[in-house]
Structures are given as structure tokens and as C-alpha cells.
Design an enzyme around this catalytic site. Sequence first.
Site, mmCIF file in Angstrom:
data_model
loop_
_atom_site.group_PDB
_atom_site.id
_atom_site.type_symbol
_atom_site.label_atom_id
_atom_site.label_comp_id
_atom_site.label_asym_id
_atom_site.label_seq_id
_atom_site.Cartn_x
_atom_site.Cartn_y
_atom_site.Cartn_z
ATOM 1 N N TYR A 152 0.917 -1.139 0.178
ATOM 2 C CA TYR A 152 0.108 -0.051 0.057
ATOM 3 C C TYR A 152 0.746 1.289 -0.064
ATOM 4 C CZ TYR A 152 -3.260 3.402 1.467
ATOM 5 O OH TYR A 152 -4.332 4.533 1.495
ATOM 6 N N ASP A 252 9.088 2.883 0.308
ATOM 7 C CA ASP A 252 7.848 3.699 1.032
ATOM 8 C C ASP A 252 7.966 3.327 2.443
ATOM 9 O OD1 ASP A 252 5.646 4.541 2.217
ATOM 10 O OD2 ASP A 252 4.170 3.555 0.471
ATOM 11 N N LYS A 280 3.491 9.829 8.730
ATOM 12 C CA LYS A 280 3.061 9.344 9.966
ATOM 13 C C LYS A 280 4.022 10.060 10.899
ATOM 14 C CE LYS A 280 0.771 5.247 8.137
ATOM 15 N NZ LYS A 280 -0.642 5.007 8.658
HETATM 16 C C1 PLP Z 1 3.253 2.318 3.611
HETATM 17 C C2 PLP Z 1 2.222 3.481 3.336
HETATM 18 N N1 PLP Z 1 2.421 4.427 2.251
HETATM 19 C C3 PLP Z 1 1.635 5.262 2.416
HETATM 20 C C4 PLP Z 1 0.659 5.636 3.026
HETATM 21 C C5 PLP Z 1 -0.315 6.625 2.994
HETATM 22 O O1 PLP Z 1 -0.052 7.641 3.822
HETATM 23 P P1 PLP Z 1 -1.053 8.848 4.265
HETATM 24 O O2 PLP Z 1 -2.348 8.023 4.771
HETATM 25 O O3 PLP Z 1 -0.598 9.609 5.063
HETATM 26 O O4 PLP Z 1 -1.806 9.145 2.926
HETATM 27 C C6 PLP Z 1 0.341 4.675 4.241
HETATM 28 C C7 PLP Z 1 -0.721 4.819 5.093
HETATM 29 O O5 PLP Z 1 -1.105 3.726 5.983
HETATM 30 C C8 PLP Z 1 1.102 3.518 4.407
HETATM 31 O O6 PLP Z 1 1.078 2.758 5.293
#
Ligand code: PLP
Length: 447
Positions: A152, A252, A280
Site C-alpha cells: 500500500y 515507501d 506518519k
Molecule cells: C506504507 C504506506 N504508504 C503510504 C501511506 C499513505 O499515507 P497517508 O495515509 O498519510 O496518506 C500509508 C498509510 O497507511 C502507508 O502505510
Amino acid sequence: MKDPTVTYRKRTPTSQKFWQKAQRLIPGGITANVKHYNPYPIFMKKAKGSKLYDVDGNQYIDYCLCYGPLILGHGHPAVTEAIKKQLHQGGTTVYGTPNEIETKMAKKIKQDVPCAKMTRFTNSGLEATLHAIRTARAYTKREKIAKFEGHYHGAHDSVTISITPPLNQAGPNHTPTPVPNSAGLPNHILQNTLVLPFNDLPSTEKIIKKNRNELAAIILEPVARGFIAPDKEFLKGLRTITQENEIVLIFDEVMTGFRLGLGGAQEHFGVIPDMVALGKIVGGGLPAGVFAGKAEIMAVMSPVGSKHPYDHLFHSGTFSGCPTVLAAGLATIEVLEKPGVYNHINWVAEEVKKCMNNVFEDYNIAAQATGVGSMFQCLFTSQKQIRNYRDTAKADAQKRVNFDLELINRGVYVRPGKPFYTSLAHTKADLNKTFDAIKEAIKTVAK
Ligand SMILES: Cc1ncc(COP(=O)(O)O)c(C=O)c1O
């Protein structure tokens, strides 16, 4: 088995009322789809340390922590003081101009995160991965990207593919078929996003080599969904192939950044990508994101000396680099830098995992708690080793939700079905209560 929603409904009638009201104005009554679960989500109204308090006056030990950012717990005094101080000294929430705290945070990130030589700020993890991908495309002048099945990266078009594909549509294990993960996605993204099998280096290598001249970037969660560790040689192999083919490797680390340690997964596993997306924890509990990387790659967005607006990459954001947010983030990182902090947070996770695994064994239940550092997942499956999304998709999701609702009914909060996160605020007393809740909850699930 007793239906856990009966007690759930009895304990949370005001949440149900609020949810029904919200649905008249907000689709589904929730502002992010992840927040919905059956029978309805609980409405919280207060939080402090490791605890959440709902609108019916119930108290919960929080293992969701807003899906990860609150690594110090709710309302840590260092963070709330930093926010107050910034507001007081700055006299406002945001300047809309460059500010010194941006450079301070960029310097901190450069010190801690190995690949982050230059940094730009965003307001979310989604924006961070979106701009990292665009940067890689601008730098390589190639269009295609590749992501891994089950990973994700936020809900933007080019990565909202094969996050949770139904197994009967997902294609062969070694060459996953790209499956759109949302209504409303344009068809062309299916041509430009390849899907790779996580922890399968030979198959990944074959797909990369076949597309080597068109691939701008490969993006991945180094720890998939926060709990599936990469095989030892997998990350190293991926680094080598991407280097050999001049493809930008993006980690990521929105979830793993500052959670697996100050240097995130890249430091933990000793594999340095070209770019990183953070979010986060970096915002200390306020909305934030970061994309960063090698100086020559990040240089594609600098307008300095540019002759034409279209000869460099466009990245913008009204609130990017908001000083209030960065003050909260810096205060959080400064606490994380203190000796013993990560040890405590990881110890809490180890204790909860150990308790769950012992209880599953005692009751002869095919389930496991598995994860890395202070993030873990609980899966009701007889599969011993969880190496990719397909292994998790075979687990009994309903049993897990029932277990979670039983935990919630006993004052332990996790978003049903989602991973657990631990924090500095969790105490020994919290652990004892959690152990009791796990033991009681599993009795009803085992029946
Ligand atoms: C690995 C990862 N990338 C990107 C995101 C997206 O972040 P945001 O919810 O701050 O847009 C998340 C959100 O849970 C995530 O876990």
C-alpha cells in the site's frame, strides 16, 4: 460461538447513534474507508497516553495509534509543548513562506535516514509516494513503474492496483496480474504499473529485465504492510538489479520510517534506496509527509535558474512544510533519540505477540502473531511462514475480526483486521490488562 457484536452494541450505543447521523452527511459516516468495519466504528472523544476514551465513556488501551504515527502515545508532553511553543512564538499556524524549521527538519532527516540527502515536505504519505514516483519519472524520462502485490502506498491512481486483489483474479504466483483496487481508476494506469511478487527475487528480476528500458521506478514497502519482513537476500538483490538497470528504487517508509529505528528500514536492513517516502511519525501526530533522496534526483524540482516552468518537476502544496507540524515531528524525533526508547516500544510488542502465540498454542488454534519491531499482525492461518500477500489472504479474516471485537469489548482497541502498533506510552499495567483480554477473548473465539 457467541456473536461479539451483541456486547459491542450494548457497550457503544452512542457511537451507533453518532454513526447513523454522520452517514447523512459523510459517505459511510467515515472520512477514510479504512475506518469502517462491521457493525459500525466506535466514535472516540478523548485520548491520553496509551488510552482512548469513547463517546459512551468506555476506556481502551490503544494498539491502533492512528495507524502508526503516535509512537509516543497520545498527547506526549514534549509534542504538545512543542506545538504550543511554535504557535506562541510564531503567532500563527502557518506562514505560507519558507521557514527555518523546514531546514532544521531536512537536516535531521539527512542525519538519520541514509538515502535522504535532500528533502521536500508534503501533507500526507500519499502525496509523498505520488511525488517520489513523479520525481523518478522526471529524472529517468521513463513512464512505467512497478509495485509489489499487496503493498500500500496511499490511494493515488498509479499505485491503487493489486493492494488486496481477490486471489481468483490475481493471476499466477510468479507473474501477478495487475488488478484495480478501486472504482474510478483510469484504464491507462494498468499499462503503466507493473505488479511484482514480493520475496520472489528470480521472478521479480525476470519482469524487471523484460521492462528495463521503460521502468522509471520500483516502489515497495520494505516491510510489507508493516509486518511481512523481506527475505535477507531479497532487498539486496532488488538493489543490485535496479542499480544495474538505472531504475530508481523507492522505499515507501511511511510506516517503517522512525518506527524501525531513526534510520527506518533502510538502516535496519542495510540496503540504501535512491529515494524514500516518509509520513506518519515524521509529523508527530499532525498531517505530514516527506519525499527525499539522492541530491541529483531531487534536483529535478528546483526552479532556481530554470528558464521555463515546464523544464523542471512541479511539486506544490499550500500547507507543505507547515511549522506547527514540523515542530511536532521534531519533538517526536528528539524523544525517539533518547536511549532505551525503541527498546521499550519493541519490548511491548514482543510481550503482546508472545502472549498471543502462547494462548494460540494452549488452545490449539491455528493462528500466529507475527511482525517486525513494534508492528505486528495477527493471522488465523495454519501457514507457518508468511512471506507475501497471498499467504495472508488465505487466513480466516472473520475469525480475526471476531477476536478483535472481543478485545474491544474488553477495553483493548485495534481496528479489526488491521496490524497492532505499540508506543512509549504503553505500560506494564497496560500489558497485564491486555494479556487478560487476550486470554478471555480467545476462549470465546476458540468455542
Ligand atoms: C506504507 C504506506 N504508504 C503510504 C501511506 C499513505 O499515507 P497517508 O495515509 O498519510 O496518506 C500509508 C498509510 O497507511 C502507508 O502505510
